[in-house]
Design a protein around this motif. Structure first.
Motif, short mmCIF file in Angstrom:
data_model
loop_
_atom_site.label_atom_id
_atom_site.label_comp_id
_atom_site.label_asym_id
_atom_site.label_seq_id
_atom_site.Cartn_x
_atom_site.Cartn_y
_atom_site.Cartn_z
N VAL A 14 -37.58 5.32 -18.99
CA VAL A 14 -37.37 4.10 -19.77
C VAL A 14 -36.04 4.25 -20.50
O VAL A 14 -35.82 5.23 -21.22
CB VAL A 14 -38.51 3.86 -20.78
N ILE A 15 -35.16 3.28 -20.31
CA ILE A 15 -33.84 3.30 -20.94
C ILE A 15 -33.77 2.13 -21.92
O ILE A 15 -33.71 0.97 -21.51
CB ILE A 15 -32.73 3.18 -19.88
N PRO A 16 -33.82 2.40 -23.22
CA PRO A 16 -33.73 1.31 -24.20
C PRO A 16 -32.28 0.86 -24.37
O PRO A 16 -31.37 1.69 -24.48
CB PRO A 16 -34.29 1.94 -25.48
N ARG A 53 -40.25 5.02 -11.10
CA ARG A 53 -39.68 3.77 -11.60
C ARG A 53 -38.66 4.09 -12.69
O ARG A 53 -38.86 5.00 -13.49
CB ARG A 53 -40.76 2.85 -12.17
N ILE A 54 -37.58 3.32 -12.72
CA ILE A 54 -36.58 3.41 -13.79
C ILE A 54 -36.50 2.02 -14.40
O ILE A 54 -36.13 1.04 -13.74
CB ILE A 54 -35.21 3.84 -13.24
N ILE A 55 -36.87 1.93 -15.67
CA ILE A 55 -37.03 0.64 -16.34
C ILE A 55 -36.12 0.56 -17.55
O ILE A 55 -36.07 1.50 -18.36
CB ILE A 55 -38.50 0.45 -16.77
N VAL A 56 -35.39 -0.52 -17.68
CA VAL A 56 -34.58 -0.76 -18.87
C VAL A 56 -35.35 -1.69 -19.80
O VAL A 56 -35.81 -2.76 -19.39
CB VAL A 56 -33.21 -1.36 -18.50
N SER A 57 -35.51 -1.24 -21.04
CA SER A 57 -36.17 -2.05 -22.06
C SER A 57 -35.10 -2.72 -22.90
O SER A 57 -34.39 -2.06 -23.66
CB SER A 57 -37.05 -1.15 -22.95
N ALA A 96 -42.97 -0.15 -24.09
CA ALA A 96 -42.68 -0.11 -22.66
C ALA A 96 -43.85 0.47 -21.87
O ALA A 96 -44.24 -0.07 -20.82
CB ALA A 96 -41.41 0.71 -22.41
N LEU A 97 -44.43 1.54 -22.38
CA LEU A 97 -45.57 2.16 -21.67
C LEU A 97 -46.77 1.22 -21.64
O LEU A 97 -47.48 1.14 -20.63
CB LEU A 97 -45.93 3.48 -22.34
N CYS A 111 -40.06 9.65 -19.48
CA CYS A 111 -38.84 10.14 -20.13
C CYS A 111 -38.06 8.97 -20.67
O CYS A 111 -37.72 8.03 -19.93
CB CYS A 111 -37.98 10.92 -19.13
N LEU A 112 -37.79 8.99 -21.97
CA LEU A 112 -36.89 8.01 -22.55
C LEU A 112 -35.48 8.56 -22.47
O LEU A 112 -35.22 9.69 -22.91
CB LEU A 112 -37.27 7.72 -24.00
N ILE A 113 -34.58 7.79 -21.88
CA ILE A 113 -33.19 8.20 -21.71
C ILE A 113 -32.32 7.17 -22.42
O ILE A 113 -32.42 5.97 -22.15
CB ILE A 113 -32.80 8.26 -20.22
N TYR A 114 -31.47 7.62 -23.31
CA TYR A 114 -30.60 6.67 -23.99
C TYR A 114 -29.56 6.12 -23.03
O TYR A 114 -29.14 6.80 -22.08
CB TYR A 114 -29.91 7.33 -25.18
#
Length: 236
Positions: A14-16, A53-57, A96-97, A111-114
């Motif tokens: 998840v990329i915020p 999955r790679i998700i942008v929040s 997001a989750l 994993c939260l990735i900035y």
């Protein structure tokens, strides 16, 4: 996405990336070496081979569009009350989750990735995941302070200079405990621990990264320094 040879664990990144960055406007999609900043995080997550999955929040339609161009999903828009400058990392990840779990499948690890860490590598993410076990709830990127924090100074209200820790100000650097800090790049945990544990709690473990690969992005000076680092990296 995830390498088919990996274990059957279901993992998400998840990329915020909120739209209202204040000190560097539109920071998350500002061009860095010809590419939107957020694209680096998306591409690193993809290259790691770890994620289903790679998700942008995000709360911003333009950021969502850019994210999709570089291979991320944007299955929801983040609500405004989770997109101000006061909102922390954990509630954004929990939102997001929850959205992901509504689809009927709970990630094993997340994993939260900035969106602001273009020097993050796939190997960093792989090593972070490898740290998770029965005793480790979170693994996060960290680095050392460049100077002993025990010898920090501050200016008092009356304008006079004073040490923050008078008992340490005269000590040699080698006699002081080395301090580390959150590098602001990624945070690994199981879905369960994202809801039950603290990121910087007793069951957390840092993955130490070299200081030359860490750059805050809060001011235009920070941005200039990052562009210089990236130029040197590309030249080498």
């Amino acid at each position: 996405m995830k390498n088919s040879a990996e274990s059957p664990s279901y993992r998400v990144a998840v990329i915020p990336a909120r739209g209202g960055s204040q000190r560097i406007p539109r920071k998350n999609i500002r061009l860095l070496d010809g590419k939107p900043l957020i694209a680096y995080s998306i591409e690193t997550a993809k290259a790691s081979g770890l994620f289903d999955r790679i998700i942008v929040s995000t709360d911003d339609d333009e950021i969502a569009s850019v994210a999709r161009q570089f291979g991320s999903e944007t299955p929801f828009l983040r609500p405004a009350d989770l997109a101000d400058h006061m909102t922390g990392t954990t509630p954004v990840m929990q939102h997001a989750l929850n959205q992901i779990m509504k689809e009927g499948k709970t990630p094993d690890q997340a994993c939260l990735i900035y969106a602001t860490c273009p020097m993050l590598t796939p190997e960093d993410l792989q090593q972070g995941l490898a740290q998770l076990d029965k005793t480790t709830a979170f693994c996060f990127s960290a680095t050392t302070f460049a100077f002993p924090i025990q010898r920090a100074l501050h200016i008092q209200k009356n304008g006079e200079l004073a040490p923050m820790f008078p008992e340490h100000i005269g000590k040699r650097s080698q006699d002081l405990i080395e301090a580390i800090h959150d590098a602001g790049q990624f945070y690994w945990a199981s879905t369960k621990d994202w809801f039950e544990q603290e990121i910087f709690g007793p069951r957390s473990k840092p993955l130490m990264l070299p200081r030359h690969r860490i750059q805050d992005l809060d001011t235009e000076e920070d941005w200039l320094r990052l562009t210089q680092i990236m130029a040197l990296k590309n030249k080498s």
